[in-house]
Design a protein around this motif. Structure first.
Motif, PDB file in Angstrom:
ATOM      1  N   ILE A 283       0.841  -1.204   0.000  1.00 22.41           N
ATOM      2  CA  ILE A 283       0.000   0.000   0.000  1.00 22.41           C
ATOM      3  C   ILE A 283       0.868   1.244   0.000  1.00 22.41           C
ATOM      4  N   ASN A 284       0.294   2.315  -0.458  1.00 21.92           N
ATOM      5  CA  ASN A 284       0.886   3.643  -0.313  1.00 21.92           C
ATOM      6  C   ASN A 284       0.102   4.338   0.780  1.00 21.92           C
ATOM      7  N   TRP A 285       0.808   4.876   1.756  1.00 22.56           N
ATOM      8  CA  TRP A 285       0.130   5.510   2.869  1.00 22.56           C
ATOM      9  C   TRP A 285       0.674   6.913   3.061  1.00 22.56           C
ATOM     10  N   PRO A 286      -0.211   7.920   3.119  1.00 21.79           N
ATOM     11  CA  PRO A 286       0.255   9.304   3.291  1.00 21.79           C
ATOM     12  C   PRO A 286       0.881   9.518   4.664  1.00 21.79           C
ATOM     13  N   LEU A 287       1.966  10.255   4.658  1.00 23.23           N
ATOM     14  CA  LEU A 287       2.675  10.621   5.881  1.00 23.23           C
ATOM     15  C   LEU A 287       2.594  12.133   6.066  1.00 23.23           C
ATOM     16  N   PRO A 288       2.874  12.615   7.274  1.00 26.28           N
ATOM     17  CA  PRO A 288       2.892  14.063   7.484  1.00 26.28           C
ATOM     18  C   PRO A 288       3.866  14.735   6.513  1.00 26.28           C
ATOM     19  N   GLY A 289       3.562  15.926   6.097  1.00 26.88           N
ATOM     20  CA  GLY A 289       4.431  16.667   5.200  1.00 26.88           C
ATOM     21  C   GLY A 289       4.196  16.364   3.732  1.00 26.88           C
ATOM     22  N   GLY A 290       3.127  15.619   3.431  1.00 26.68           N
ATOM     23  CA  GLY A 290       2.806  15.339   2.040  1.00 26.68           C
ATOM     24  C   GLY A 290       3.556  14.170   1.422  1.00 26.68           C
ATOM     25  N   HIS A 291       4.331  13.462   2.202  1.00 23.85           N
ATOM     26  CA  HIS A 291       5.074  12.311   1.686  1.00 23.85           C
ATOM     27  C   HIS A 291       4.209  11.060   1.786  1.00 23.85           C
ATOM     28  N   GLU A 292       4.622  10.002   1.089  1.00 21.98           N
ATOM     29  CA  GLU A 292       3.958   8.707   1.187  1.00 21.98           C
ATOM     30  C   GLU A 292       4.998   7.639   1.486  1.00 21.98           C
ATOM     31  N   ALA A 293       4.554   6.620   2.184  1.00 24.38           N
ATOM     32  CA  ALA A 293       5.384   5.439   2.414  1.00 24.38           C
ATOM     33  C   ALA A 293       4.733   4.276   1.670  1.00 24.38           C
ATOM     34  N   GLN A 294       5.545   3.498   0.981  1.00 22.57           N
ATOM     35  CA  GLN A 294       5.040   2.283   0.345  1.00 22.57           C
ATOM     36  C   GLN A 294       5.448   1.122   1.244  1.00 22.57           C
ATOM     37  N   LEU A 295       4.436   0.404   1.735  1.00 22.88           N
ATOM     38  CA  LEU A 295       4.656  -0.679   2.688  1.00 22.88           C
ATOM     39  C   LEU A 295       4.182  -2.006   2.101  1.00 22.88           C
ATOM     40  N   ARG A 296       4.935  -3.065   2.380  1.00 26.15           N
ATOM     41  CA  ARG A 296       4.531  -4.412   1.971  1.00 26.15           C
ATOM     42  C   ARG A 296       4.487  -5.294   3.209  1.00 26.15           C
ATOM     43  N   ILE A 297       3.381  -6.004   3.397  1.00 30.10           N
ATOM     44  CA  ILE A 297       3.248  -6.926   4.523  1.00 30.10           C
ATOM     45  C   ILE A 297       3.994  -8.205   4.161  1.00 30.10           C
ATOM     46  N   ASP A 298       4.978  -8.586   4.984  1.00 26.60           N
ATOM     47  CA  ASP A 298       5.804  -9.765   4.709  1.00 26.60           C
ATOM     48  C   ASP A 298       5.379 -10.987   5.512  1.00 26.60           C
ATOM     49  N   ALA A 299       4.986 -10.774   6.770  1.00 27.16           N
ATOM     50  CA  ALA A 299       4.635 -11.914   7.627  1.00 27.16           C
ATOM     51  C   ALA A 299       3.867 -11.423   8.846  1.00 27.16           C
ATOM     52  N   ILE A 300       3.067 -12.311   9.393  1.00 31.49           N
ATOM     53  CA  ILE A 300       2.423 -12.064  10.677  1.00 31.49           C
ATOM     54  C   ILE A 300       3.052 -13.080  11.624  1.00 31.49           C
ATOM     55  N   LEU A 301       3.900 -12.572  12.503  1.00 31.92           N
ATOM     56  CA  LEU A 301       4.692 -13.445  13.366  1.00 31.92           C
ATOM     57  C   LEU A 301       3.891 -13.950  14.559  1.00 31.92           C
ATOM     58  N   TRP A 302       2.888 -13.177  14.956  1.00 33.51           N
ATOM     59  CA  TRP A 302       2.020 -13.609  16.060  1.00 33.51           C
ATOM     60  C   TRP A 302       0.616 -13.119  15.790  1.00 33.51           C
ATOM     61  N   PRO A 303      -0.266 -14.021  15.344  1.00 32.57           N
ATOM     62  CA  PRO A 303      -1.666 -13.636  15.114  1.00 32.57           C
ATOM     63  C   PRO A 303      -2.501 -13.945  16.352  1.00 32.57           C
ATOM     64  N   PRO A 304      -3.061 -12.937  17.013  1.00 31.23           N
ATOM     65  CA  PRO A 304      -3.777 -13.176  18.266  1.00 31.23           C
ATOM     66  C   PRO A 304      -4.987 -14.101  18.124  1.00 31.23           C
ATOM     67  N   GLU A 305      -5.684 -14.045  17.003  1.00 28.97           N
ATOM     68  CA  GLU A 305      -6.887 -14.874  16.844  1.00 28.97           C
ATOM     69  C   GLU A 305      -6.532 -16.363  16.848  1.00 28.97           C
ATOM     70  N   ARG A 306      -5.435 -16.725  16.179  1.00 23.15           N
ATOM     71  CA  ARG A 306      -5.019 -18.141  16.166  1.00 23.15           C
ATOM     72  C   ARG A 306      -4.549 -18.606  17.542  1.00 23.15           C
ATOM     73  N   GLU A 307      -4.074 -17.670  18.343  1.00 20.76           N
ATOM     74  CA  GLU A 307      -3.567 -18.004  19.672  1.00 20.76           C
ATOM     75  C   GLU A 307      -4.658 -17.899  20.736  1.00 20.76           C
ATOM     76  N   GLY A 308      -5.872 -17.581  20.324  1.00 16.87           N
ATOM     77  CA  GLY A 308      -6.976 -17.474  21.289  1.00 16.87           C
ATOM     78  C   GLY A 308      -6.890 -16.233  22.159  1.00 16.87           C
ATOM     79  N   GLN A 309      -6.186 -15.220  21.700  1.00 16.76           N
ATOM     80  CA  GLN A 309      -5.981 -13.991  22.480  1.00 16.76           C
ATOM     81  C   GLN A 309      -6.747 -12.822  21.866  1.00 16.76           C
ATOM     82  N   CYS A 310      -8.016 -12.994  21.651  1.00 11.29           N
ATOM     83  CA  CYS A 310      -8.799 -12.010  20.921  1.00 11.29           C
ATOM     84  C   CYS A 310      -9.325 -10.865  21.776  1.00 11.29           C
ATOM     85  N   HIS A 311      -9.200 -10.923  23.046  1.00  3.03           N
ATOM     86  CA  HIS A 311      -9.837  -9.904  23.896  1.00  3.03           C
ATOM     87  C   HIS A 311      -8.843  -9.118  24.718  1.00  3.03           C
ATOM     88  N   ARG A 312      -7.637  -8.927  24.215  1.00  5.82           N
ATOM     89  CA  ARG A 312      -6.631  -8.178  24.931  1.00  5.82           C
ATOM     90  C   ARG A 312      -6.895  -6.716  24.859  1.00  5.82           C
TER      91      ARG A 312
END
Length: 137
Positions: A108-137
């Motif tokens: 995604i491209n996400w706007p940052l302060p000052g009119g800039h954008e960051a391009q981010l790519r999701i590589d991995a989810i190292l700890w997913p709370p739903e799979r670990e049963g931790q949904c109500h933290r």
């Protein structure tokens, strides 16, 4: 800006984030508006329906800032948990709001302060709370 991808969001996350949006002060209004747009385009689901490749609140996420060729690992947390979470990033911060509901491989491209954008790519989810049963933290 590129077409925004649809997102998936856990029902309790959506409710909690909406409360934060509703309570946002003047300093957080821009992020709150952006986050509200994210929630509006999201598919809200129950925790057992969250795929393992979707970023949700309390997930530990590995992503790459493609503009800086920098890989980053952060735990996506609610603002009150920042003080007690090492490498935490608030869901009410611009980059944190950008990550919610994305899937591994999404860029995604996400706007940052000052009119800039960051391009981010999701590589991995190292700890997913739903799979670990931790949904109500």
């Amino acid at each position: 800006m590129a077409t925004r991808l649809p997102i998936i969001i856990y029902r309790l996350d959506a409710e909690r984030l909406q409360r934060l949006i509703d309570e946002a002060d003047d300093n957080d209004l821009a992020v709150a508006r952006s986050l509200e747009e994210e929630l509006a385009r999201g598919e809200v689901v129950d925790p057992e329906q969250i795929p393992g490749d979707v970023v949700s609140m309390c997930s530990q996420v590995q992503f790459t800032d493609l503009d800086r060729d920098r890989q980053i690992i952060r735990a996506l947390v609610y603002p009150h948990a920042l003080a007690t979470t090492e490498d935490g990033i608030s869901g009410m911060a611009p980059v944190g709001a950008a990550l919610i509901g994305l899937r591994i491989g999404d860029t995604i491209n996400w706007p940052l302060p000052g009119g800039h954008e960051a391009q981010l790519r999701i590589d991995a989810i190292l700890w997913p709370p739903e799979r670990e049963g931790q949904c109500h933290r």
